[in-house]
Design a protein around this motif. Structure first.
Motif, PDB file in Angstrom:
ATOM      1  N   GLY A  27      55.156 -21.190 -98.105  1.00  4.07           N
ATOM      2  CA  GLY A  27      53.995 -20.420 -98.774  1.00  4.07           C
ATOM      3  C   GLY A  27      53.741 -19.067 -98.161  1.00  4.07           C
ATOM      4  N   LEU A  28      54.641 -18.692 -97.337  1.00  2.08           N
ATOM      5  CA  LEU A  28      54.654 -17.487 -96.297  1.00  2.08           C
ATOM      6  C   LEU A  28      54.960 -16.441 -97.434  1.00  2.08           C
ATOM      7  CD1 LEU A  28      54.031 -16.289 -93.564  1.00  2.08           C
ATOM      8  CD2 LEU A  28      56.404 -16.688 -93.187  1.00  2.08           C
ATOM      9  N   THR A  29      54.199 -14.996 -97.158  1.00  2.82           N
ATOM     10  CA  THR A  29      54.636 -14.031 -97.935  1.00  2.82           C
ATOM     11  C   THR A  29      55.034 -12.745 -96.756  1.00  2.82           C
ATOM     12  OG1 THR A  29      52.225 -13.094 -97.800  1.00  2.82           O
ATOM     13  CG2 THR A  29      52.771 -14.480 -99.611  1.00  2.82           C
ATOM     14  N   ALA A  30      55.656 -11.874 -97.446  1.00  2.00           N
ATOM     15  CA  ALA A  30      56.086 -10.666 -96.750  1.00  2.00           C
ATOM     16  C   ALA A  30      55.024 -10.181 -96.042  1.00  2.00           C
ATOM     17  CB  ALA A  30      57.223  -9.929 -97.610  1.00  2.00           C
ATOM     18  N   ARG A  31      53.833  -9.729 -96.742  1.00  2.00           N
ATOM     19  CA  ARG A  31      52.513  -9.334 -96.119  1.00  2.00           C
ATOM     20  C   ARG A  31      52.177 -10.107 -94.984  1.00  2.00           C
ATOM     21  NH1 ARG A  31      49.104  -6.146 -98.714  1.00  2.00           N
ATOM     22  NH2 ARG A  31      50.217  -6.548-100.529  1.00  2.00           N
ATOM     23  N   GLN A  32      51.989 -11.367 -95.056  1.00  2.00           N
ATOM     24  CA  GLN A  32      51.476 -12.450 -94.234  1.00  2.00           C
ATOM     25  C   GLN A  32      52.609 -12.189 -92.724  1.00  2.00           C
ATOM     26  OE1 GLN A  32      51.321 -15.539 -96.413  1.00  2.00           O
ATOM     27  NE2 GLN A  32      49.314 -15.693 -96.642  1.00  2.00           N
ATOM     28  N   LEU A  33      53.935 -12.233 -93.096  1.00  2.00           N
ATOM     29  CA  LEU A  33      54.390 -12.243 -91.988  1.00  2.00           C
ATOM     30  C   LEU A  33      54.557 -10.923 -91.217  1.00  2.00           C
ATOM     31  CD1 LEU A  33      56.717 -13.700 -90.650  1.00  2.00           C
ATOM     32  CD2 LEU A  33      58.284 -12.600 -92.056  1.00  2.00           C
ATOM     33  N   TRP A  34      54.424  -9.726 -92.068  1.00  2.00           N
ATOM     34  CA  TRP A  34      54.047  -8.398 -91.303  1.00  2.00           C
ATOM     35  C   TRP A  34      52.680  -8.596 -90.296  1.00  2.00           C
ATOM     36  CZ3 TRP A  34      55.867  -3.346 -90.867  1.00  2.00           C
ATOM     37  CH2 TRP A  34      54.780  -2.423 -90.430  1.00  2.00           C
ATOM     38  N   GLN A  35      51.838  -9.016 -90.755  1.00  2.00           N
ATOM     39  CA  GLN A  35      50.400  -9.253 -90.075  1.00  2.00           C
ATOM     40  C   GLN A  35      50.747 -10.266 -88.795  1.00  2.00           C
ATOM     41  OE1 GLN A  35      48.141 -10.270 -93.415  1.00  2.00           O
ATOM     42  NE2 GLN A  35      47.527  -8.489 -93.723  1.00  2.00           N
ATOM     43  N   GLN A  36      51.517 -11.332 -89.101  1.00  2.00           N
ATOM     44  CA  GLN A  36      51.756 -12.271 -87.767  1.00  2.00           C
ATOM     45  C   GLN A  36      52.679 -11.434 -86.915  1.00  2.00           C
ATOM     46  OE1 GLN A  36      53.473 -15.800 -89.357  1.00  2.00           O
ATOM     47  NE2 GLN A  36      51.741 -16.187 -90.500  1.00  2.00           N
ATOM     48  N   ALA A  49      62.101  -5.194 -98.381  1.00  2.60           N
ATOM     49  CA  ALA A  49      63.103  -5.781 -99.122  1.00  2.60           C
ATOM     50  C   ALA A  49      63.542  -7.366 -98.496  1.00  2.60           C
ATOM     51  CB  ALA A  49      64.421  -4.930 -98.789  1.00  2.60           C
ATOM     52  N   ARG A  50      63.761  -8.313 -99.632  1.00  3.34           N
ATOM     53  CA  ARG A  50      64.223  -9.426 -99.360  1.00  3.34           C
ATOM     54  C   ARG A  50      65.355  -9.779 -99.550  1.00  3.34           C
ATOM     55  NH1 ARG A  50      63.166 -14.377-103.018  1.00  3.34           N
ATOM     56  NH2 ARG A  50      63.643 -15.905-101.605  1.00  3.34           N
ATOM     57  N   ASN A  51      66.286 -10.107 -98.591  1.00  2.00           N
ATOM     58  CA  ASN A  51      67.636 -10.318 -98.890  1.00  2.00           C
ATOM     59  C   ASN A  51      68.550  -9.006 -99.500  1.00  2.00           C
ATOM     60  OD1 ASN A  51      67.471 -12.865 -97.758  1.00  2.00           O
ATOM     61  ND2 ASN A  51      67.102 -13.750 -99.644  1.00  2.00           N
ATOM     62  N   GLN A  52      68.088  -7.777 -99.101  1.00  2.41           N
ATOM     63  CA  GLN A  52      68.714  -6.609 -99.561  1.00  2.41           C
ATOM     64  C   GLN A  52      68.298  -6.185-100.965  1.00  2.41           C
ATOM     65  OE1 GLN A  52      72.900  -6.572 -98.409  1.00  2.41           O
ATOM     66  NE2 GLN A  52      72.250  -6.925 -96.263  1.00  2.41           N
ATOM     67  N   ALA A  53      66.948  -6.814-101.351  1.00  2.00           N
ATOM     68  CA  ALA A  53      66.750  -6.404-102.527  1.00  2.00           C
ATOM     69  C   ALA A  53      65.129  -6.026-102.566  1.00  2.00           C
ATOM     70  CB  ALA A  53      66.784  -7.223-103.969  1.00  2.00           C
ATOM     71  N   TYR A  54      64.717  -4.886-103.114  1.00  2.00           N
ATOM     72  CA  TYR A  54      63.119  -4.565-102.928  1.00  2.00           C
ATOM     73  C   TYR A  54      62.490  -5.604-103.591  1.00  2.00           C
ATOM     74  CZ  TYR A  54      64.526   0.266-101.097  1.00  2.00           C
ATOM     75  OH  TYR A  54      64.806   1.065-100.390  1.00  2.00           O
ATOM     76  N   CYS A  55      61.374  -5.900-102.976  1.00  2.29           N
ATOM     77  CA  CYS A  55      60.254  -6.790-103.507  1.00  2.29           C
ATOM     78  C   CYS A  55      58.930  -6.386-103.022  1.00  2.29           C
ATOM     79  CB  CYS A  55      60.759  -8.099-102.934  1.00  2.29           C
ATOM     80  SG  CYS A  55      60.389  -8.332-101.105  1.00  2.29           S
ATOM     81  N   GLU A  56      57.838  -7.193-103.902  1.00  3.89           N
ATOM     82  CA  GLU A  56      56.613  -6.948-103.414  1.00  3.89           C
ATOM     83  C   GLU A  56      56.277  -7.400-102.285  1.00  3.89           C
ATOM     84  OE1 GLU A  56      54.626  -4.879-105.245  1.00  3.89           O
ATOM     85  OE2 GLU A  56      56.375  -4.446-106.553  1.00  3.89           O
ATOM     86  N   ALA A  57      55.118  -7.000-101.549  1.00  2.00           N
ATOM     87  CA  ALA A  57      54.576  -7.388-100.304  1.00  2.00           C
ATOM     88  C   ALA A  57      54.090  -9.013-100.438  1.00  2.00           C
ATOM     89  CB  ALA A  57      53.499  -6.597 -99.659  1.00  2.00           C
ATOM     90  N   ASP A  58      53.703  -9.380-101.606  1.00  2.00           N
ATOM     91  CA  ASP A  58      53.342 -10.777-101.840  1.00  2.00           C
ATOM     92  C   ASP A  58      54.162 -11.709-102.198  1.00  2.00           C
ATOM     93  OD1 ASP A  58      50.613 -10.048-101.069  1.00  2.00           O
ATOM     94  OD2 ASP A  58      49.938  -9.195-103.161  1.00  2.00           O
ATOM     95  N   THR A  59      55.581 -11.414-102.121  1.00  2.00           N
ATOM     96  CA  THR A  59      56.788 -12.150-102.550  1.00  2.00           C
ATOM     97  C   THR A  59      56.625 -13.177-101.618  1.00  2.00           C
ATOM     98  OG1 THR A  59      57.968 -10.462-103.567  1.00  2.00           O
ATOM     99  CG2 THR A  59      59.276 -12.214-102.953  1.00  2.00           C
ATOM    100  N   LEU A  60      56.697 -14.449-101.775  1.00  2.00           N
ATOM    101  CA  LEU A  60      57.071 -15.838-101.330  1.00  2.00           C
ATOM    102  C   LEU A  60      58.444 -15.638-100.737  1.00  2.00           C
ATOM    103  CD1 LEU A  60      55.568 -18.468-103.365  1.00  2.00           C
ATOM    104  CD2 LEU A  60      54.447 -17.621-101.412  1.00  2.00           C
ATOM    105  N   LEU A  61      58.343 -16.158 -99.319  1.00  2.00           N
ATOM    106  CA  LEU A  61      59.728 -16.096 -98.540  1.00  2.00           C
ATOM    107  C   LEU A  61      60.325 -17.600 -98.508  1.00  2.00           C
ATOM    108  CD1 LEU A  61      58.609 -13.752 -95.818  1.00  2.00           C
ATOM    109  CD2 LEU A  61      59.691 -13.307 -97.817  1.00  2.00           C
ATOM    110  N   ALA A  62      61.574 -17.571 -98.328  1.00  2.00           N
ATOM    111  CA  ALA A  62      62.180 -19.069 -97.969  1.00  2.00           C
ATOM    112  C   ALA A  62      63.104 -19.103 -96.863  1.00  2.00           C
ATOM    113  CB  ALA A  62      63.231 -19.104 -99.415  1.00  2.00           C
ATOM    114  N   ASP A  63      63.134 -20.076 -96.156  1.00  2.00           N
ATOM    115  CA  ASP A  63      63.928 -20.318 -95.142  1.00  2.00           C
ATOM    116  C   ASP A  63      65.267 -19.670 -95.256  1.00  2.00           C
ATOM    117  OD1 ASP A  63      64.991 -21.503 -92.511  1.00  2.00           O
ATOM    118  OD2 ASP A  63      65.562 -23.254 -93.354  1.00  2.00           O
TER     119      ASP A  63
END
Length: 76
Positions: A27-36, A49-63
């Motif tokens: 459930g972790l997003t890019a925005r939350q990871l920035w804040q943490q 960018a997630r895995n070298q592709a632009y994405c939104e800050a609220d994109t869910l992240l994967a292991d």
């Protein structure tokens, strides 16, 4: 289970890091990871960018994801 975080250009200087590993959690997003990671609010003009592709800050992240934060890009 982790995520690799990269900071580029002025963000690298602002945060004081060029890269860091962070634990992944469901459930972790890019925005939350920035804040943490930075202990600051997510700036409105930062590109993500997630895995070298632009994405939104609220994109869910994967292991195992690689997440990069960039300042706005300009040029001509």
């Amino acid at each position: 289970m982790s995520i690799k975080i990269l900071f580029f250009a002025s963000l690298k200087e602002q945060v004081g890091l060029s890269q860091v590993q962070s634990p992944w959690q469901e459930g972790l997003t890019a925005r939350q990871l920035w804040q943490q990671t930075t202990h600051t609010e997510f700036p409105t003009n930062v590109l993500v960018a997630r895995n070298q592709a632009y994405c939104e800050a609220d994109t869910l992240l994967a292991d195992g994801d690689e997440l990069a934060f960039f300042p706005p890009v300009t040029g001509g």
